[in-house]
Motif scaffolding. Structure first.
Motif, PDB file in Angstrom:
ATOM      1  N   PHE A  47       3.418  -3.540   6.283  1.00  0.00           N
ATOM      2  CA  PHE A  47       2.412  -2.590   6.180  1.00  0.00           C
ATOM      3  C   PHE A  47       1.365  -2.775   7.404  1.00  0.00           C
ATOM      4  O   PHE A  47       0.719  -3.528   8.018  1.00  0.00           O
ATOM      5  CB  PHE A  47       1.300  -3.236   5.139  1.00  0.00           C
ATOM      6  CG  PHE A  47       0.032  -2.481   4.877  1.00  0.00           C
ATOM      7  CD1 PHE A  47       0.158  -1.055   4.546  1.00  0.00           C
ATOM      8  CD2 PHE A  47      -0.955  -3.139   4.960  1.00  0.00           C
ATOM      9  CE1 PHE A  47      -0.961  -0.352   4.136  1.00  0.00           C
ATOM     10  CE2 PHE A  47      -2.319  -2.563   4.881  1.00  0.00           C
ATOM     11  CZ  PHE A  47      -2.213  -1.146   4.507  1.00  0.00           C
ATOM     12  N   PHE A  95      -3.302  -9.026  -1.594  1.00  0.00           N
ATOM     13  CA  PHE A  95      -3.130  -7.517  -1.140  1.00  0.00           C
ATOM     14  C   PHE A  95      -2.460  -7.381   0.161  1.00  0.00           C
ATOM     15  O   PHE A  95      -2.435  -8.491   0.918  1.00  0.00           O
ATOM     16  CB  PHE A  95      -4.658  -6.838  -0.795  1.00  0.00           C
ATOM     17  CG  PHE A  95      -5.515  -6.621  -1.986  1.00  0.00           C
ATOM     18  CD1 PHE A  95      -5.135  -5.471  -2.637  1.00  0.00           C
ATOM     19  CD2 PHE A  95      -6.099  -7.745  -2.591  1.00  0.00           C
ATOM     20  CE1 PHE A  95      -6.024  -4.962  -3.692  1.00  0.00           C
ATOM     21  CE2 PHE A  95      -7.027  -7.201  -3.867  1.00  0.00           C
ATOM     22  CZ  PHE A  95      -6.943  -6.055  -4.306  1.00  0.00           C
ATOM     23  N   ASN A  96      -1.979  -6.295   0.512  1.00  0.00           N
ATOM     24  CA  ASN A  96      -1.499  -5.912   1.747  1.00  0.00           C
ATOM     25  C   ASN A  96      -2.512  -5.632   2.648  1.00  0.00           C
ATOM     26  O   ASN A  96      -3.201  -4.569   2.236  1.00  0.00           O
ATOM     27  CB  ASN A  96      -0.306  -4.792   1.460  1.00  0.00           C
ATOM     28  CG  ASN A  96       1.193  -5.151   1.454  1.00  0.00           C
ATOM     29  OD1 ASN A  96       1.601  -6.222   2.100  1.00  0.00           O
ATOM     30  ND2 ASN A  96       1.865  -4.387   1.011  1.00  0.00           N
ATOM     31  N   GLY A 101      -0.904  -0.650   7.936  1.00  0.00           N
ATOM     32  CA  GLY A 101      -2.489  -0.021   7.571  1.00  0.00           C
ATOM     33  C   GLY A 101      -2.563   1.357   7.577  1.00  0.00           C
ATOM     34  O   GLY A 101      -3.769   1.844   7.588  1.00  0.00           O
ATOM     35  N   SER A 135      -7.714  -2.411   6.889  1.00  0.00           N
ATOM     36  CA  SER A 135      -6.896  -1.269   6.015  1.00  0.00           C
ATOM     37  C   SER A 135      -6.173  -2.183   4.847  1.00  0.00           C
ATOM     38  O   SER A 135      -5.447  -3.114   5.177  1.00  0.00           O
ATOM     39  CB  SER A 135      -5.846  -0.661   6.657  1.00  0.00           C
ATOM     40  OG  SER A 135      -6.686  -0.122   7.963  1.00  0.00           O
ATOM     41  N   VAL A 136      -6.501  -1.776   3.626  1.00  0.00           N
ATOM     42  CA  VAL A 136      -6.041  -2.339   2.539  1.00  0.00           C
ATOM     43  C   VAL A 136      -4.953  -1.546   1.722  1.00  0.00           C
ATOM     44  O   VAL A 136      -5.627  -0.405   1.282  1.00  0.00           O
ATOM     45  CB  VAL A 136      -7.116  -2.893   1.645  1.00  0.00           C
ATOM     46  CG1 VAL A 136      -6.360  -3.929   0.449  1.00  0.00           C
ATOM     47  CG2 VAL A 136      -8.078  -3.710   2.558  1.00  0.00           C
ATOM     48  N   PHE A 137      -3.920  -1.765   1.306  1.00  0.00           N
ATOM     49  CA  PHE A 137      -2.914  -0.944   0.560  1.00  0.00           C
ATOM     50  C   PHE A 137      -3.367  -1.116  -0.847  1.00  0.00           C
ATOM     51  O   PHE A 137      -3.530  -2.257  -1.371  1.00  0.00           O
ATOM     52  CB  PHE A 137      -1.621  -1.434   0.761  1.00  0.00           C
ATOM     53  CG  PHE A 137      -0.468  -0.837  -0.082  1.00  0.00           C
ATOM     54  CD1 PHE A 137      -0.212   0.444   0.062  1.00  0.00           C
ATOM     55  CD2 PHE A 137       0.037  -1.416  -1.311  1.00  0.00           C
ATOM     56  CE1 PHE A 137       0.588   1.062  -1.040  1.00  0.00           C
ATOM     57  CE2 PHE A 137       0.930  -0.836  -2.080  1.00  0.00           C
ATOM     58  CZ  PHE A 137       1.249   0.234  -1.886  1.00  0.00           C
ATOM     59  N   SER A 138      -3.608  -0.088  -1.439  1.00  0.00           N
ATOM     60  CA  SER A 138      -4.035  -0.089  -2.925  1.00  0.00           C
ATOM     61  C   SER A 138      -3.375   0.762  -3.866  1.00  0.00           C
ATOM     62  O   SER A 138      -3.160   2.035  -3.469  1.00  0.00           O
ATOM     63  CB  SER A 138      -5.400   0.047  -3.003  1.00  0.00           C
ATOM     64  OG  SER A 138      -5.929   0.127  -4.469  1.00  0.00           O
ATOM     65  N   ARG A 160     -10.058   1.872   3.696  1.00  0.00           N
ATOM     66  CA  ARG A 160     -10.427   1.313   5.247  1.00  0.00           C
ATOM     67  C   ARG A 160     -11.817   0.810   5.366  1.00  0.00           C
ATOM     68  O   ARG A 160     -12.665   1.696   4.821  1.00  0.00           O
ATOM     69  CB  ARG A 160     -10.124   2.602   5.963  1.00  0.00           C
ATOM     70  CG  ARG A 160      -8.645   3.211   6.099  1.00  0.00           C
ATOM     71  CD  ARG A 160      -8.606   4.716   6.671  1.00  0.00           C
ATOM     72  NE  ARG A 160      -7.006   5.003   6.627  1.00  0.00           N
ATOM     73  CZ  ARG A 160      -7.073   6.378   6.576  1.00  0.00           C
ATOM     74  NH1 ARG A 160      -7.814   7.327   6.354  1.00  0.00           N
ATOM     75  NH2 ARG A 160      -5.738   6.526   6.711  1.00  0.00           N
ATOM     76  N   GLU A 217       1.646  -2.675  -5.063  1.00  0.00           N
ATOM     77  CA  GLU A 217       1.079  -3.882  -4.361  1.00  0.00           C
ATOM     78  C   GLU A 217       2.243  -4.798  -4.322  1.00  0.00           C
ATOM     79  O   GLU A 217       2.708  -5.184  -5.688  1.00  0.00           O
ATOM     80  CB  GLU A 217      -0.239  -3.934  -4.793  1.00  0.00           C
ATOM     81  CG  GLU A 217      -1.296  -2.996  -4.743  1.00  0.00           C
ATOM     82  CD  GLU A 217      -2.623  -3.304  -5.214  1.00  0.00           C
ATOM     83  OE1 GLU A 217      -2.916  -4.526  -5.682  1.00  0.00           O
ATOM     84  OE2 GLU A 217      -3.416  -2.475  -5.384  1.00  0.00           O
ATOM     85  N   PRO A 218       2.330  -5.940  -3.371  1.00  0.00           N
ATOM     86  CA  PRO A 218       2.974  -7.150  -3.737  1.00  0.00           C
ATOM     87  C   PRO A 218       2.496  -7.990  -4.483  1.00  0.00           C
ATOM     88  O   PRO A 218       1.648  -8.148  -5.012  1.00  0.00           O
ATOM     89  CB  PRO A 218       3.023  -7.779  -2.188  1.00  0.00           C
ATOM     90  CG  PRO A 218       1.678  -6.875  -1.502  1.00  0.00           C
ATOM     91  CD  PRO A 218       1.442  -5.760  -2.129  1.00  0.00           C
ATOM     92  N   THR A 272      -6.577  -2.240  12.063  1.00  0.00           N
ATOM     93  CA  THR A 272      -6.378  -1.087  12.710  1.00  0.00           C
ATOM     94  C   THR A 272      -7.259  -0.558  13.824  1.00  0.00           C
ATOM     95  O   THR A 272      -8.621  -1.043  13.559  1.00  0.00           O
ATOM     96  CB  THR A 272      -6.318   0.368  11.826  1.00  0.00           C
ATOM     97  OG1 THR A 272      -5.554  -0.054  10.485  1.00  0.00           O
ATOM     98  CG2 THR A 272      -5.694   1.375  12.138  1.00  0.00           C
ATOM     99  N   LEU A 308      -1.592   5.062   6.330  1.00  0.00           N
ATOM    100  CA  LEU A 308      -1.150   5.877   5.170  1.00  0.00           C
ATOM    101  C   LEU A 308       0.120   6.621   5.424  1.00  0.00           C
ATOM    102  O   LEU A 308       1.026   6.707   4.689  1.00  0.00           O
ATOM    103  CB  LEU A 308      -2.244   6.855   4.699  1.00  0.00           C
ATOM    104  CG  LEU A 308      -1.958   7.534   3.396  1.00  0.00           C
ATOM    105  CD1 LEU A 308      -2.274   6.656   2.224  1.00  0.00           C
ATOM    106  CD2 LEU A 308      -2.985   8.616   3.160  1.00  0.00           C
ATOM    107  N   VAL A 359      -4.822   3.933   0.823  1.00  0.00           N
ATOM    108  CA  VAL A 359      -5.457   2.788   1.832  1.00  0.00           C
ATOM    109  C   VAL A 359      -6.747   2.928   1.961  1.00  0.00           C
ATOM    110  O   VAL A 359      -7.417   3.979   2.066  1.00  0.00           O
ATOM    111  CB  VAL A 359      -4.831   3.109   3.123  1.00  0.00           C
ATOM    112  CG1 VAL A 359      -5.176   2.096   4.193  1.00  0.00           C
ATOM    113  CG2 VAL A 359      -3.429   2.909   3.174  1.00  0.00           C
ATOM    114  N   ALA A 367      -3.814  -5.001   6.853  1.00  0.00           N
ATOM    115  CA  ALA A 367      -3.823  -4.876   8.304  1.00  0.00           C
ATOM    116  C   ALA A 367      -4.831  -4.425   9.087  1.00  0.00           C
ATOM    117  O   ALA A 367      -5.941  -4.033   8.415  1.00  0.00           O
ATOM    118  CB  ALA A 367      -2.724  -3.879   8.429  1.00  0.00           C
ATOM    119  N   ARG A 425       4.739  -7.491   2.967  1.00  0.00           N
ATOM    120  CA  ARG A 425       3.446  -7.447   3.934  1.00  0.00           C
ATOM    121  C   ARG A 425       4.092  -7.308   5.383  1.00  0.00           C
ATOM    122  O   ARG A 425       2.845  -6.234   5.805  1.00  0.00           O
ATOM    123  CB  ARG A 425       3.080  -8.960   3.883  1.00  0.00           C
ATOM    124  CG  ARG A 425       2.106  -9.071   2.491  1.00  0.00           C
ATOM    125  CD  ARG A 425       1.789 -10.734   2.203  1.00  0.00           C
ATOM    126  NE  ARG A 425       1.765 -10.799   1.025  1.00  0.00           N
ATOM    127  CZ  ARG A 425       0.703 -10.351   0.329  1.00  0.00           C
ATOM    128  NH1 ARG A 425      -0.340  -9.903   0.746  1.00  0.00           N
ATOM    129  NH2 ARG A 425       0.591 -10.674  -0.966  1.00  0.00           N
TER     130      ARG A 425
END
Lengths: 144, 430
Positions: free
Chosen positions: B377, A69-70, B379, A12-15, A51, B409-410, A74, B381, A49, A72, B374
């Motif tokens: 987060f 990127f952040n 993962g 999962s990538v925060f965007s 995915r 974003e960081p 899941t 939403l 996010v 995580a 970081r």
């Protein structure tokens, strides 16, 4: 812990929701020779996010983190569906009847059949239900 | 330990009587300055009608621009023959501001600094490195004279040649240092490179720039000191106006020498304890350059509770400049308030940006961009959306204003060296 083989690590990538962000993620994965099996974007106000199920999740995680990127992992599960009318209903009803909530889901369908990827609130119970109903779950080895 | 116990711990009634007497003397002194003589005559203000501290409101404000207009010596209330020193403040725009001191001023100013140094436990047994500019800047000579008055061993180190500064600390056994917080950070870095832990250093006095509690933790940890905040401005002598005591919880401002008001910078109306606004000071003992109700442009508030150290009333650590103040839908907002809220939320980074727009209904909209750290987060939403709502709610409670929050974003927000420009006001005139 037989169930664990069916728990798949989704990345999962925060965007931010702005032009070029998906391209930046996709380009990084291309450079790392990471293949994407399935992916979806969920969006909220101003951000989203991304995915994805990929063949080398560790490699993808390391590269995207390095790029700032952040990222995580899941846990999700993947169920093979009949690729015909009623296939999705069959799986969704099975979980609904068991009181298992689907937080989100996405699917792909190709020559090898249709696969439903699920994020549920009680994954182990979902795995048991699906298996005892004779449905096929994809093991994490099928992806990674 | 006190330097001047009587003035440092004066009871409110006694203090008020002293302040009124000194305020009246000040009004008499400013009449030697044409700017004030004309202004007071025009307003028909007689010294005798100033009977209570509340009457200070009858007096006019003095702004920085007034002093600039008086360049160079227009605000001196004594002949130049009685002025024994001149300092100037850096003029980022136009001419510098010139300040002058009589022999008595130098004596009283050094005395205030001696109070501060004694308050934090420094004595004649300390070795004091004064690592600020020693020239026209008031910080250098101000501390030099004050520290000598205490009887400390003073090193007028100035700035620059950092490795030599560090050698001096180690070789001379320096126990206390005065410098800007940014130079202190640099010293810490170079000391680490040189492999010294500056073992003799115990006290750090940092001023001339605003600095945060995070910086305090950092400096205390890296330099092995207890860090104290020092406040002053050249127009009010220089450093020494207000200073932290060992409680490190607000600054003692010396009410016998400075009459303090906190005002709403937009309206000029007085604000009570606990209300943040602009610090306005009437210096009560200045001779060469007395001033009335000087608008410092610095934002603070009077603290409501008494300090356990027994000294007179404190002001809060400074939180920005009036120039930075935003008026959003009629409510005053300081970027530092936003910073304060965000710093208390572990999920978001230290950087932020504020965008102000006016929507189609001519209403102001403030949007704050923050980076998600970081480790926070998950993962999911939904977790991000919850965090976004939490930030909006916390900001609304603190600012009493609805804001929009944008998670970014960081690493994507601008990093500033020197003065941060975190506010982008895109409103057009109504």
């Amino acid at each position: 812990m037989a169930e664990n083989e069916f728990i798949i690590r989704q990345i999962s990538v925060f965007s931010e929701n702005r032009p070029g962000r998906l391209a930046a993620i996709a380009h990084a994965l291309e450079e790392e020779r990471v293949n994407i099996y399935a992916f979806s974007i969920a969006e909220a106000s101003g951000f989203g996010v991304v995915r994805a199920l990929v063949d080398q999740p560790e490699r993808a995680h390391a590269r995207l983190s390095r790029d700032g990127f952040n990222v995580a992992f899941t846990d999700v599960i993947a169920v093979r569906m009949r690729d015909e009318p009623g296939g999705l209903y069959e799986v969704a009803a099975m979980l609904g009847d068991a009181g298992i909530n689907i937080e989100y889901s996405y699917a792909y369908s190709g020559p090898a059949g249709a696969v439903l990827i699920l994020r549920v609130d009680r994954p182990e119970e979902a795995i048991n239900r699906i298996r005892s109903a004779g449905k096929e779950l994809l093991s994490s080895a099928a992806f990674h | 330990m006190y330097w001047d116990e009587r003035h440092e711990t004066m009871r409110p009634e006694e203090l008020e009587a002293l302040q009124i007497r000194r305020l009246r003397e000040t009004i008499e002194r400013v009449r030697h300055v044409p700017f004030y003589r004309d202004l007071l005559a025009h307003k028909g203000i007689r010294t005798e009608e100033i009977r209570t501290l509340d009457d200070v409101k009858k007096l006019p404000f003095t702004k920085k621009q007034d002093l600039r207009d008086g360049y160079p010596f227009g605000f001196f209330a004594v002949p130049l023959s009685q002025v024994v020193r001149i300092h100037t403040t850096s003029g980022t725009t136009g001419k510098p501001t010139v300040v002058g001191y009589t022999r008595g001023d130098i004596d009283r100013w050094s005395d205030l600094i001696a109070r501060n140094l004694t308050m934090i436990g420094l004595t004649e047994d300390d070795i004091f490195q004064n690592a600020v500019n020693m020239g026209m800047f008031t910080g250098g000579l101000g501390f030099h004279y004050g520290a000598e008055k205490v009887g400390m061993t003073v090193l007028p180190a100035g700035t620059g040649n950092t490795r030599r500064q560090i050698e001096m600390i180690d070789d001379f056994g320096v126990t206390a240092i005065h410098c800007t917080p940014s130079y202190a950070m640099h010293l810490a870095e170079v000391a680490e490179e040189m492999g010294t832990d500056l073992s003799t250093l115990r006290t750090g006095i940092f001023g001339a720039e605003p600095w945060s509690e995070t910086t305090r933790d950092d400096l205390e940890d890296r330099l092995g000191v207890t860090a104290y905040d020092s406040y002053g401005l050249s127009e009010l002598y220089g450093p020494g106006v207000a200073f932290e005591c060992p409680e490190q919880d607000g600054l003692h401002i010396w009410h016998d020498s400075y009459l303090v008001e906190i005002i709403d910078p937009a309206t000029g109306e007085p604000l009570g304890p606990g209300e943040r606004g602009e610090l306005v000071v009437t210096p009560l003992v200045k001779e060469a350059m007395p001033l009335l109700r000087y608008r410092t442009g610095d934002i603070t508030m009077l603290l409501e509770d008494d300090c356990p150290c027994g000294r007179t009333r404190r002001i809060a650590r400074f939180s920005g400049r009036v120039d930075d103040m935003l008026i959003i839908r009629g409510i005053n907002v300081f970027p530092s308030q936003i910073e304060h809220v965000l710093m208390a939320l572990p999920e978001v980074g230290d950087q932020f940006m504020v965008y102000v727009d006016r929507n189609e209904h001519h209403l102001d909209e403030m949007t704050i961009h923050v980076e998600v750290k970081r480790p926070y987060f998950s993962g999911e939403l939904a977790d991000l959306a919850r965090l976004q709502q939490k930030i909006v709610r916390t900001l609304r409670e603190s600012l009493e204003l609805r804001t929009a929050v944008q998670l970014v974003e960081p690493g994507s927000l601008p990093r500033f060296e020197g003065k941060a420009r975190r506010v982008v006001d895109r409103r057009t005139a109504v």
